[in-house]
Design a protein around this motif. Structure first.
Motif, PDB file in Angstrom:
ATOM      1  N   ALA A  86       0.822  -1.215   0.000  1.00 59.63           N
ATOM      2  CA  ALA A  86       0.000   0.000   0.000  1.00 59.63           C
ATOM      3  C   ALA A  86       0.855   1.263   0.000  1.00 59.63           C
ATOM      4  O   ALA A  86       0.380   2.337  -0.360  1.00 59.63           O
ATOM      5  CB  ALA A  86      -0.938  -0.005   1.209  1.00 59.63           C
ATOM      6  N   SER A  87       2.113   1.130   0.393  1.00 56.52           N
ATOM      7  CA  SER A  87       3.001   2.302   0.400  1.00 56.52           C
ATOM      8  C   SER A  87       3.608   2.589  -0.971  1.00 56.52           C
ATOM      9  O   SER A  87       4.191   3.649  -1.180  1.00 56.52           O
ATOM     10  CB  SER A  87       4.132   2.099   1.413  1.00 56.52           C
ATOM     11  N   LYS A  88       3.465   1.672  -1.914  1.00 51.51           N
ATOM     12  CA  LYS A  88       4.154   1.810  -3.200  1.00 51.51           C
ATOM     13  C   LYS A  88       3.781   3.094  -3.960  1.00 51.51           C
ATOM     14  O   LYS A  88       4.673   3.745  -4.530  1.00 51.51           O
ATOM     15  CB  LYS A  88       3.898   0.580  -4.074  1.00 51.51           C
ATOM     16  N   PRO A  89       2.508   3.509  -4.005  1.00 51.16           N
ATOM     17  CA  PRO A  89       2.224   4.771  -4.707  1.00 51.16           C
ATOM     18  C   PRO A  89       2.991   5.963  -4.138  1.00 51.16           C
ATOM     19  O   PRO A  89       3.403   6.856  -4.883  1.00 51.16           O
ATOM     20  CB  PRO A  89       0.713   4.940  -4.516  1.00 51.16           C
ATOM     21  N   VAL A  90       3.187   5.965  -2.813  1.00 56.08           N
ATOM     22  CA  VAL A  90       3.948   7.047  -2.192  1.00 56.08           C
ATOM     23  C   VAL A  90       5.407   6.979  -2.615  1.00 56.08           C
ATOM     24  O   VAL A  90       6.029   7.997  -2.951  1.00 56.08           O
ATOM     25  CB  VAL A  90       3.832   6.987  -0.657  1.00 56.08           C
ATOM     26  N   MET A  91       5.969   5.810  -2.626  1.00 53.41           N
ATOM     27  CA  MET A  91       7.384   5.663  -2.987  1.00 53.41           C
ATOM     28  C   MET A  91       7.612   5.999  -4.466  1.00 53.41           C
ATOM     29  O   MET A  91       8.617   6.604  -4.830  1.00 53.41           O
ATOM     30  CB  MET A  91       7.880   4.246  -2.684  1.00 53.41           C
ATOM     31  N   GLU A  92       6.664   5.596  -5.325  1.00 55.03           N
ATOM     32  CA  GLU A  92       6.760   6.012  -6.732  1.00 55.03           C
ATOM     33  C   GLU A  92       6.721   7.536  -6.831  1.00 55.03           C
ATOM     34  O   GLU A  92       7.464   8.146  -7.607  1.00 55.03           O
ATOM     35  CB  GLU A  92       5.604   5.413  -7.541  1.00 55.03           C
ATOM     36  N   GLY A  93       5.840   8.141  -6.044  1.00 51.87           N
ATOM     37  CA  GLY A  93       5.743   9.601  -6.061  1.00 51.87           C
ATOM     38  C   GLY A  93       7.036  10.267  -5.627  1.00 51.87           C
ATOM     39  O   GLY A  93       7.445  11.290  -6.187  1.00 51.87           O
ATOM     40  N   LYS A  94       7.685   9.687  -4.638  1.00 52.51           N
ATOM     41  CA  LYS A  94       8.977  10.229  -4.187  1.00 52.51           C
ATOM     42  C   LYS A  94      10.003  10.141  -5.316  1.00 52.51           C
ATOM     43  O   LYS A  94      10.802  11.062  -5.524  1.00 52.51           O
ATOM     44  CB  LYS A  94       9.455   9.451  -2.970  1.00 52.51           C
ATOM     45  N   GLY A  95       9.959   9.039  -6.065  1.00 52.97           N
ATOM     46  CA  GLY A  95      10.859   8.912  -7.211  1.00 52.97           C
ATOM     47  C   GLY A  95      10.611   9.970  -8.259  1.00 52.97           C
ATOM     48  O   GLY A  95      11.548  10.500  -8.863  1.00 52.97           O
ATOM     49  N   VAL A  96       9.339  10.290  -8.489  1.00 53.96           N
ATOM     50  CA  VAL A  96       8.998  11.348  -9.444  1.00 53.96           C
ATOM     51  C   VAL A  96       9.599  12.681  -9.009  1.00 53.96           C
ATOM     52  O   VAL A  96      10.134  13.452  -9.822  1.00 53.96           O
ATOM     53  CB  VAL A  96       7.465  11.467  -9.590  1.00 53.96           C
ATOM     54  N   LEU A  97       9.540  12.981  -7.710  1.00 50.53           N
ATOM     55  CA  LEU A  97      10.083  14.240  -7.199  1.00 50.53           C
ATOM     56  C   LEU A  97      11.606  14.287  -7.355  1.00 50.53           C
ATOM     57  O   LEU A  97      12.176  15.328  -7.703  1.00 50.53           O
ATOM     58  CB  LEU A  97       9.694  14.421  -5.734  1.00 50.53           C
TER      59      LEU A  97
END
Length: 756
Positions: A86-97
């Motif tokens: 469930a944390s994966k969308p957040v971690m992907e978002g961090k990668g985008v930043l």
């Protein structure tokens, strides 16, 4: 703060391709040879080199620009322990930043392990893959041990951003807030609500900056942190207080600073009344702070406040820190991110806040009043200067503290590299601006009753580029400045309608110049009531060194006064204009784009000569292509014939100039196409960097298409061939455009009568 619709958020992530990231090859893979080089058998060669010298992994792979964003999902945003998947969308978002703000590539890794020993073992085993590790959303107190042990075990930069990101940003905000209210950091009384990872890291950094531990009181959900508590982790116990305080209300009496990293609405408004004068409140719980911004500021008008929300001033956003900290650490191949590097980021962030805010930031946030003060303690996240302010500071600190394995020698080149990573290649304008600062000149702005002009005037004055002279009604200029929080101290303001003697003097000079061109004394006096004529006459008489105009009027109408008053340089029969097109491949020069509607072949030769001289002015060697819809006689018609004739005449007139034509634009710019089909051309070695268009229509269309669709930055138009420096802006130019053109005008004026 934006209102996010649940369905919109889900659709955003679900639309094909799912998620927010993908892997894109950085080398061509379109032929069998490409594939053989990328994989078997060619890939064996770099493998063997790395086996012999492990450091070559940075030479032959992407490791040096690759960060892992790693979590076990035990403390995700405001969602809590939702698990790794469930944390994966957040971690992907961090990668985008990471990618957007610092050009860093990321893999997100979600680990199904809550035991600290297991988690540490897994992350340590990933070291050969990554240049750096960003730990994310790991609950306290385990996160303290995990980060500490991994830093000791690994030789690549590693940081738990939930701890240190907030600490770095709030530290910069705290330093600036204390400067504004005139308090010393060693004297302040600090109250903290929250004792998790972020709060503890903030306190540790505050102590390093000078806060005294005996002046700190910390609360968590179970009450005050004191020695009698038996439920504290070691990282929390170090901030236990011996003071006889039991409640938040008692602690807030006389407090200078409140730091909230806890929960919504835990700070009653009445407690603010008991704080010291000019209190500082950082209420950072998200999405709702410990006390609402509106309630806090209405209760204590002298309060300085920061929150984690984007709809209030002073947003504490970790994106201000982590991309640039890792960028600097990666670029010197640091073995860790140490305290010296964090403190360097703090001070760089604090200092950047005091510099004038660029137009691109004002436009992004729809606010022209941003300036260092109570409502602007830290920069905005979309400020493009963050990468060139923080990353070099972090890299330098890594070098000075002995953890850098690849020191930087040329800092100017490094800043250029940072800009280029984000498509912000400004080498050309950096050189021009640096030259302008060496010997600034007086630049008269004819349209000074305009916000953009006044903002640009403040910037060029603050940056030492020019001494602005502002033409316009003083009352209106002052009103615009006050409404937009502009500081114009030191800028000369002239109301031409109030200086009749000087106006009449200039009118007589205009009459003497143009009496045989239809200008009477009466007409001269009438024309000198127009600021474009007055500004041109100031340059002509030496009262100013250069003129900037054209922001609010048609180009031709803005140019006529300068042509009549100053005129072309000696030997120049026709002035022309040029745009500089900044691309990732470097600068290109387009002419004529605004002045000559449909020049003859002979007139095009004049334009070619002026453009070649101007390109050299910008420290580039002109490689000139005369553009048409024909390639070396492939099509007939008036236009190809004109450009063919212009090329022949230009070769005769400028025998040392690298020039060819007529040719199509794609042939001029595509070196492979040029070499394969027209290898005889003198441009086939390097291709063209200067395009001469056959008429203003084609040139104007070309640069505007590049600007809007090609993602290029366009600088100009640069007016060429005038006897003294005058530059006409695009209608509606941005503040950045005006600053760029002012720098060009200053360097133009430095040439002592040899204007572009």
């Amino acid at each position: 703060m934006l209102k996010i619709n649940r369905e919109d958020a889900l659709a955003y992530h679900e639309q094909s391709p799912q998620g927010k990231i993908e892997v894109v090859p950085t080398k061509p893979v379109s032929t069998q040879l490409d594939l053989a080089l990328a994989y078997s058998p060619g890939v064996a060669e770099p493998c063997k080199e790395i086996a012999k010298n492990p450091d070559d992994v940075y030479k032959y792979t992407a490791k040096g620009n690759l960060v892992a964003v790693i979590s076990n999902g035990t403390a995700v945003l405001g969602l809590g322990n939702i698990g790794p998947a469930a944390s994966k969308p957040v971690m992907e978002g961090k990668g985008v930043l990471f990618k957007k703000f610092a050009g860093i590539d990321c893999f997100d890794i979600e680990i199904d392990a809550t035991d600290p020993d297991e988690f540490i073992r897994i992350v340590k085993a990933l070291e050969p893959t990554f240049g750096g590790i960003n730990l994310e959303d790991i609950k306290a107190p385990e996160c303290f041990r995990i980060e500490t042990e991994l830093r000791d075990l690994m030789n690549i930069p590693l940081m738990h951003d939930d701890q240190h990101g907030t600490a770095i940003i709030t530290s910069a905000a705290l330093l600036n807030a204390l400067e504004i209210v005139g308090k010393k950091i060693g004297d302040i009384q600090l109250v903290v609500s929250g004792a998790g990872a972020a709060a503890v890291s903030c306190l540790r950094l505050y102590l390093a900056l000078g806060v005294r531990k005996e002046n700190v009181v910390v609360f968590d959900k179970d009450g005050i942190i004191n020695p009698s508590r038996t439920d504290l982790a070691d990282m929390q116990r170090q901030f236990a207080t011996e003071r006889p305080i039991t409640t938040l209300a008692e602690a807030m009496v006389g407090a200078d600073v409140f730091l909230g990293l806890s929960a919504a609405n835990v700070l009653p408004a009445e407690l603010l009344l008991h704080m010291a004068a000019n209190p500082i409140v950082f209420a950072l719980a998200n999405p709702e702070p410990e006390i609402s911004y509106e309630l806090a500021t209405s209760t204590r008008p002298d309060l300085i406040m920061a929150t984690g929300r984007s709809d209030h001033p002073n947003q504490v956003n970790n994106v201000l820190g982590f991309p640039y900290i890792f960028r600097g650490a990666l670029d010197v191949r640091a073995t860790e991110i140490n305290e010296a590097m964090k403190l360097a980021a703090v001070h760089a962030l604090a200092e950047l806040s005091k510099e004038p805010v660029p137009d691109i930031v004002n436009n992004a946030y729809g606010d022209n009043t941003l300036a260092f003060g109570r409502t602007y303690l830290i920069p905005k996240p979309l400020d493009p200067r963050l990468i060139t302010s923080l990353s070099p500071a972090v890299a330098r600190a890594a070098m000075e503290s002995g953890v850098a394995r690849r020191p930087i020698a040329d800092w100017a080149a490094y800043e250029d590299e940072l800009r280029a990573r984000l498509g912000l290649d400004q080498k050309l304008m950096n050189r021009i601006t640096s030259a302008a600062r060496q010997s600034p000149r007086r630049v008269v702005f004819a349209e000074a009753d305009n916000y953009k002009i006044l903002k640009a005037a403040q910037l060029v004055r603050d940056e030492g580029i020019a001494f602005p002279i502002l033409l316009g009604p003083p009352a209106k200029i002052q009103a615009i400045a006050q409404a937009n929080n502009l500081d114009l101290e030191g800028c000369e303001v002239i109301d031409i309608l109030q200086d009749e003697a000087k106006r009449n003097e200039y009118a007589e000079l205009l009459y003497q110049k143009r009496q045989r061109r239809g200008i009477t004394r009466y007409e001269g006096r009438r024309l000198l009531r127009e600021r474009n004529y007055y500004a041109a006459m100031m340059v002509e008489t030496g009262a100013a060194d250069a003129c900037i105009t054209g922001l609010t009027k048609d180009y031709g109408k803005s140019l006529i006064p300068s042509l009549q008053v100053i005129g072309p340089a000696e030997g120049v029969r026709r002035v022309a204009s040029m745009y500089i097109i900044q691309t990732k491949k470097g600068p290109y020069f387009f002419a004529d784009t605004t002045v000559n509607i449909d020049p003859t072949a002979e007139e095009m030769v004049e334009i070619i000569g002026l453009t070649a001289r101007a390109v050299r002015f910008f420290d580039a060697e002109p490689r000139v292509a005369v553009i048409s819809y024909s390639n070396f006689g492939s099509n007939s018609g008036p236009l190809p014939e004109k450009t063919r004739r212009a090329t022949e005449l230009a070769k005769q007139r400028y025998p040392d100039l690298l020039i060819d034509g007529e040719m199509q634009a794609n042939v001029a710019l595509n070196l492979q196409l040029l070499q394969e089909n027209y290898g005889f051309s003198p441009l086939a070695d390097k291709g063209a960097n200067t395009l001469i268009f056959p008429n203003v229509e084609s040139g104007n269309i070309a640069y505007k298409v590049m600007q809007e669709l090609g993602g290029a930055e366009v600088i100009g138009p640069v007016l060429m061939g005038m006897r003294k420096p005058v530059h006409i802006l695009q209608l509606g130019a941005s503040v950045r455009d005006i600053v760029n053109m002012t720098a060009i005008a200053v360097v133009d004026a430095q040439r002592d009568g040899k204007a572009l």
